[in-house]
Design an enzyme around this catalytic site. Sequence first.
Site, short mmCIF file in Angstrom:
data_model
loop_
_atom_site.label_atom_id
_atom_site.label_comp_id
_atom_site.label_asym_id
_atom_site.label_seq_id
_atom_site.Cartn_x
_atom_site.Cartn_y
_atom_site.Cartn_z
CD GLU A 124 -2.54 1.55 2.59
OE1 GLU A 124 -2.84 2.70 3.03
OE2 GLU A 124 -2.88 0.61 3.22
CB THR A 162 -5.72 2.64 5.00
OG1 THR A 162 -5.14 1.37 4.87
CG2 THR A 162 -5.79 3.57 3.95
#
Length: 278
Positions: A124, A162
């Site tokens: 990510e 996140t």
Amino acid sequence: MKVMLAEHAGACYGVQRALDIAYEVLDSGQSASTLGPLIHNPQVVADLEARGMKAVDNVADIVGTTAIIRSHGVTPEEHRRLHDACESVVDATCPHVSRAQRGAAELAEAGCRVIVVGEKGHPEVEALVAYAGQNGAKVDVVLSPSEIPEDLYAPIGVVVQTTQTRHNLDAVLSELDRRGLDPILKDTICAATQHRQRSAAELARMVDAMVVIGGRNSSNTTRLAEICAELCPRTYHIESAHELDDADLSESDVVGVTAGASTPEGQISAVVAYLEGR
């Protein structure tokens, strides 16, 4: 032995969405591949492979006519290469990760030097760096104040992996403030992550031992285990129930259970059943 399950535990919306997409593709009879594991859960990835979905490391190794983009997302270049190489590309990127990618790109477009608060090497984070970098921004990945470069210049933008902790983000922001810098913040920490961390911490304070279920390659599960271990020294991070065979729970009257955002309900139920049977 009393077993208590954390209020918030297990597969989050983004993971469940990715799983639903993957199984729908497989049920339609298509042959498919994912670039990297669909989610960070070895048992689930093994089940998908047994059903005909292959996880590969490179676009050149894609097998079948359909590529599924993993929940952690891919870089813009990988996205383009997948569309060039495959008849069909199905995007299972978590919507929260997509929002972080857009945030990274927007900061770069605004002329910011971009700081990504996250783990170097995590897929990510690599995608966030790429989304900012494609617009020419200088990008730094940091996990703590000590990693913030000295040669910063305004304007500065901050975007967050996140699954990061609020503590890590606040520590980085505090250091920037100490230096007199006022960054543009894209607060992209997922609410599901915060809920799981908070409820795990609450439970860890109440029990004799904690069991944290999820892949060892899952960053959010690892963070849950770290949080629990600080509050409950007898914390076990496991991927499946049989790993508890050698765990010393003889003096644990109350055992807490939580699970990372990549852990399906079936794996949680199996561990709870195991503990209740001891």
